[in-house]
Design a protein around this motif. Structure first.
Motif, short mmCIF file in Angstrom:
data_model
loop_
_atom_site.label_atom_id
_atom_site.label_comp_id
_atom_site.label_asym_id
_atom_site.label_seq_id
_atom_site.Cartn_x
_atom_site.Cartn_y
_atom_site.Cartn_z
N ALA A 49 27.36 -1.72 -34.54
CA ALA A 49 26.67 -0.39 -35.11
C ALA A 49 25.06 -0.77 -35.21
CB ALA A 49 26.84 -0.31 -36.74
N THR A 50 24.58 -1.78 -35.30
CA THR A 50 23.14 -2.15 -35.22
C THR A 50 22.49 -1.88 -33.61
OG1 THR A 50 23.18 -3.76 -36.90
CG2 THR A 50 21.22 -3.78 -35.53
N ARG A 51 23.28 -2.18 -32.70
CA ARG A 51 22.93 -2.16 -31.39
C ARG A 51 22.93 -0.69 -31.11
NH1 ARG A 51 25.44 -1.20 -26.70
NH2 ARG A 51 27.60 -1.26 -27.52
N LEU A 52 24.17 -0.07 -31.58
CA LEU A 52 24.10 1.60 -31.41
C LEU A 52 23.08 2.14 -32.02
CD1 LEU A 52 28.03 2.10 -31.43
CD2 LEU A 52 26.63 1.79 -29.28
N ASN A 53 22.72 1.77 -33.04
CA ASN A 53 21.65 2.53 -33.88
C ASN A 53 20.17 2.41 -33.55
OD1 ASN A 53 23.45 3.90 -35.32
ND2 ASN A 53 23.56 2.46 -36.86
N ARG A 54 19.97 1.12 -32.66
CA ARG A 54 18.48 0.93 -32.12
C ARG A 54 18.05 2.23 -31.34
NH1 ARG A 54 19.94 -4.61 -29.97
NH2 ARG A 54 19.62 -6.02 -31.87
N LYS A 55 16.94 2.32 -31.72
CA LYS A 55 16.12 3.51 -31.19
C LYS A 55 15.78 3.00 -29.83
CE LYS A 55 13.93 5.61 -35.06
NZ LYS A 55 12.94 6.01 -35.91
N ARG A 56 16.30 3.69 -28.94
CA ARG A 56 15.82 3.74 -27.52
C ARG A 56 14.22 3.98 -27.16
NH1 ARG A 56 21.35 4.52 -26.87
NH2 ARG A 56 22.22 2.99 -25.31
N ARG A 57 13.67 3.27 -26.54
CA ARG A 57 12.28 3.45 -25.88
C ARG A 57 12.13 4.81 -25.07
NH1 ARG A 57 8.06 -0.98 -23.54
NH2 ARG A 57 6.37 0.50 -23.67
N ARG A 58 11.27 5.64 -25.60
CA ARG A 58 11.25 6.87 -24.87
C ARG A 58 10.57 6.37 -23.33
NH1 ARG A 58 6.37 9.68 -24.65
NH2 ARG A 58 4.67 8.72 -25.65
N PRO A 59 11.17 7.08 -22.25
CA PRO A 59 10.79 6.81 -20.98
C PRO A 59 9.34 7.38 -20.87
CG PRO A 59 12.31 8.84 -21.06
CD PRO A 59 12.34 8.09 -22.42
N TYR A 60 8.37 6.71 -20.45
CA TYR A 60 7.22 7.09 -20.10
C TYR A 60 6.76 7.72 -18.70
CZ TYR A 60 5.72 5.19 -24.48
OH TYR A 60 5.54 4.68 -25.93
N PRO A 61 6.23 8.58 -18.35
CA PRO A 61 5.84 9.05 -17.25
C PRO A 61 4.94 8.16 -16.24
CG PRO A 61 4.57 10.33 -18.80
CD PRO A 61 5.39 9.47 -19.43
N PRO A 62 5.29 8.12 -15.16
CA PRO A 62 4.26 7.19 -14.33
C PRO A 62 3.00 7.48 -14.64
CG PRO A 62 5.75 8.29 -12.78
CD PRO A 62 6.02 8.80 -14.41
N VAL A 63 1.95 6.30 -14.63
CA VAL A 63 0.53 6.59 -14.73
C VAL A 63 -0.15 6.68 -13.58
CG1 VAL A 63 -1.46 5.71 -15.81
CG2 VAL A 63 0.78 5.44 -17.02
N ARG A 64 -0.95 7.68 -13.17
CA ARG A 64 -1.51 7.82 -11.99
C ARG A 64 -2.61 6.86 -11.90
NH1 ARG A 64 -2.40 14.17 -10.55
NH2 ARG A 64 -0.39 14.18 -9.69
N PRO A 65 -2.93 6.39 -10.75
CA PRO A 65 -4.15 5.37 -10.60
C PRO A 65 -5.54 6.02 -11.00
CG PRO A 65 -3.11 5.48 -8.62
CD PRO A 65 -2.61 6.46 -9.41
N LYS A 66 -6.47 5.11 -11.62
CA LYS A 66 -7.59 5.67 -11.91
C LYS A 66 -8.81 4.92 -11.06
CE LYS A 66 -10.11 6.65 -16.24
NZ LYS A 66 -10.15 6.54 -17.73
N TYR A 67 -8.58 3.64 -10.67
CA TYR A 67 -9.46 2.90 -9.86
C TYR A 67 -8.89 2.38 -8.75
CZ TYR A 67 -11.32 2.91 -14.71
OH TYR A 67 -11.97 3.21 -16.03
#
Length: 105
Positions: A49-67
């Motif tokens: 139950a704990t494993r199923l209830n763990r919040k999944r980390r939201r997917p982050y979009p890829p970050v564009r290069p700045k430098y």
């Protein structure tokens, strides 16, 4: 426990006593085993139950290069995390981080 009375018992009486003790031990061990198995089952259910209830980390979009590395344009950095190896010596030599910005035009 007083064991002196065991000396007065016959072999047959000792054997009967042995059988009674073994039967009682087997009975108590079976009860204890059932309790432990039930406890283990509850723990496994709680873990599941704990494993199923763990919040999944939201997917982050890829970050564009700045430098970008002017000496090797294939090397870029988004500005997040550790500074890349190509950037550190440049900054130590007095250059500014803005010198490496990628034109966003």
């Amino acid at each position: 426990m007083n064991t002196a009375h065991f000396n007065s018992l016959s072999v047959d009486e000792l054997w009967i006593l042995h059988q009674e003790v073994a039967a009682k031990l087997a009975q108590k061990m079976a009860v204890q085993k059932a309790q432990l198995e039930e406890r283990l089952h509850r723990i496994e259910l709680a873990n599941e139950a704990t494993r199923l209830n763990r919040k999944r980390r939201r997917p982050y979009p890829p970050v564009r290069p700045k430098y970008r590395n002017p000496k090797n344009p294939a090397e870029t950095w988004s500005g997040r995390g550790r500074q890349p190896r190509w950037l550190r010596p440049q900054l130590r030599s007095g250059r500014d981080l803005d010198d490496f910005l990628i034109d966003q035009a």
